[in-house]
Design an enzyme around this catalytic site. Structure first.
Site, PDB file in Angstrom:
ATOM      1  N   GLU A 180       1.283  -6.908  -6.005  1.00  9.48           N
ATOM      2  CA  GLU A 180       1.819  -8.232  -5.704  1.00  9.48           C
ATOM      3  C   GLU A 180       1.446  -8.658  -4.286  1.00  9.48           C
ATOM      4  O   GLU A 180       1.807  -7.943  -3.342  1.00  9.48           O
ATOM      5  CB  GLU A 180       3.355  -8.217  -5.860  1.00  9.48           C
ATOM      6  CG  GLU A 180       3.806  -7.913  -7.271  1.00  9.48           C
ATOM      7  CD  GLU A 180       5.313  -7.765  -7.395  1.00  9.48           C
ATOM      8  OE1 GLU A 180       5.805  -7.691  -8.525  1.00  9.48           O
ATOM      9  OE2 GLU A 180       6.008  -7.684  -6.346  1.00  9.48           O
TER      10      GLU A 180
ATOM     11  N   ARG B 224      10.564  -3.540 -11.697  1.00  6.81           N
ATOM     12  CA  ARG B 224       9.369  -3.212 -10.929  1.00  6.81           C
ATOM     13  C   ARG B 224       8.187  -3.089 -11.883  1.00  6.81           C
ATOM     14  O   ARG B 224       8.324  -2.586 -12.994  1.00  6.81           O
ATOM     15  CB  ARG B 224       9.545  -1.894 -10.149  1.00  6.81           C
ATOM     16  CG  ARG B 224      10.458  -1.985  -8.945  1.00  6.81           C
ATOM     17  CD  ARG B 224       9.836  -2.804  -7.822  1.00  6.81           C
ATOM     18  NE  ARG B 224      10.656  -2.833  -6.605  1.00  6.81           N
ATOM     19  CZ  ARG B 224      11.563  -3.758  -6.332  1.00  6.81           C
ATOM     20  NH1 ARG B 224      11.788  -4.734  -7.205  1.00  6.81           N
ATOM     21  NH2 ARG B 224      12.239  -3.717  -5.194  1.00  6.81           N
TER      22      ARG B 224
ATOM     23  N   HIS C  85       7.618 -12.864  -9.191  1.00  5.42           N
ATOM     24  CA  HIS C  85       8.655 -12.087  -8.511  1.00  5.42           C
ATOM     25  C   HIS C  85       9.685 -13.013  -7.851  1.00  5.42           C
ATOM     26  O   HIS C  85       9.992 -12.884  -6.649  1.00  5.42           O
ATOM     27  CB  HIS C  85       8.047 -11.145  -7.477  1.00  5.42           C
ATOM     28  CG  HIS C  85       8.908  -9.933  -7.214  1.00  5.42           C
ATOM     29  ND1 HIS C  85       8.404  -8.676  -7.041  1.00  5.42           N
ATOM     30  CD2 HIS C  85      10.266  -9.799  -7.082  1.00  5.42           C
ATOM     31  CE1 HIS C  85       9.378  -7.822  -6.824  1.00  5.42           C
ATOM     32  NE2 HIS C  85      10.536  -8.484  -6.848  1.00  5.42           N
TER      33      HIS C  85
END
Length: 319
Positions: A262, A233, A286
């Site tokens: 994000e 994270r 991601h």
């Protein structure tokens, strides 16, 4: 009981999501903005989410909600205490990324260790073509064999990385929790891992305890030759400190798959053109978790969780 299931972020998953094997109403949205959550979940029994935030204020406006099925392992997007207080079941996904995330970690480590970005740039500029020889050594290459890898967080994904790292001949150190008074078997003090590791890979969840876990002090405590990998994270690392560390040479390089925001805004420091141009920094959007087999496993388990809840036997509960 009439079960209304609302999926808020279907575009965040490329898989065949089967419909639950019980009577229900299914409503699906490709993506959902923060201001749309309450409206779209009105009357819902089950919410399928990934990254949208659901806090106590939102839950107060959704009295019929009985379950939140998170299509991910991390659940920092949900106020778990508020759900528990209201009797709302929260389930997550486990074990689906046991191959894809560790492979992404090793890909980042290999690319950085072998300077692949710099070599590509050299060839694009005609360096080999103009060199006059069959081989040249503009960019150093390091092997993974014999390198010490520090793991911060040693759950399923950390253990998966450890297995691959050991296959490469790396020495693996599992870090104890920061500030812990005692060491668990097989673990090394957090500060010792920072000092000894040639590469560090993060695999802990984002919690109040891990937010900002790696800041300026921790980055300066690492070897100048260290490579830092984060597929966990974004908030675990102080991004402003990381930018300085890369630009000022506190560490040798970093490979990240996650950011605090994000998608990032155009002025986010981690997507600054100058930073992205550095050959020792790799950023992916991601996607470490998102191999097609992993996403299908996730989708199947997501519906398994919903069916288990409907049967009165919730599984993978976090609240």
């Amino acid at each position: 009981m009439s079960v209304r299931i609302v999926q808020l972020e279907s575009e965040g998953l490329v898989a065949d999501v089967r419909r639950p094997a019980f009577a229900h109403e299914w409503v699906e949205y490709g993506k959902t903005l923060p201001g749309q959550v309450v409206e779209r979940l009105a009357g819902a029994t089950v919410a399928l989410i990934n990254k949208v935030q659901i806090d106590a204020a939102i839950l107060d406006r959704l009295p019929e909600l009985k379950m939140i099925a998170v299509a991910a392992t991390g659940t920092n997007c949900v106020d778990l205490a508020a759900c528990k207080a209201r009797g709302i079941v929260v389930s997550n996904i486990r074990g689906y990324a046991v191959h894809t995330v560790p492979e992404h970690v090793m890909a980042l480590l290999l690319a950085l260790s072998r300077n692949l970005v710099a070599w590509r740039e050299t060839l694009q500029a005609g360096g080999w073509q103009k060199s006059g020889q069959w081989c040249f050594f503009d960019h150093p290459i390091r092997d993974l064999h014999g390198v010490t890898l520090g793991l911060i967080g040693s759950g399923t994904l950390g253990n998966g990385v450890a297995r691959l790292a050991e296959a490469f001949g790396m020495r693996v150190l599992r870090a104890e929790r920061k500030g812990a008074a005692t060491l668990r078997p097989g673990h090394v003090a957090f500060d010792e891992v920072l000092a000894q590791a040639d590469a560090i890979s993060l695999h802990c969840p984002l919690t109040d305890e891990t937010r900002g876990l790696i800041g300026e002090a921790e980055l300066r405590a690492m070897k100048p030759s260290v490579l830092l990998i984060n597929t966990a994270r974004g908030g675990i690392v102080d991004e402003a400190a990381l930018v300085r560390a890369l630009k000022e040479g506190w560490i040798a390089g970093a490979g990240f798959d996650v950011l605090t925001a994000e998608p990032p805004s155009d002025d986010h420091p981690m997507v600054d053109a100058g930073l992205l141009a550095l050959p020792n920094f790799l950023l992916t959007p991601h996607v470490a978790w998102s191999s097609r087999p992993a996403m299908q496993t996730l989708a199947d388990q997501l519906i398994d969780n919903v069916e288990a809840f409907a049967a009165g036997t919730p599984q993978n509960r976090v609240a």
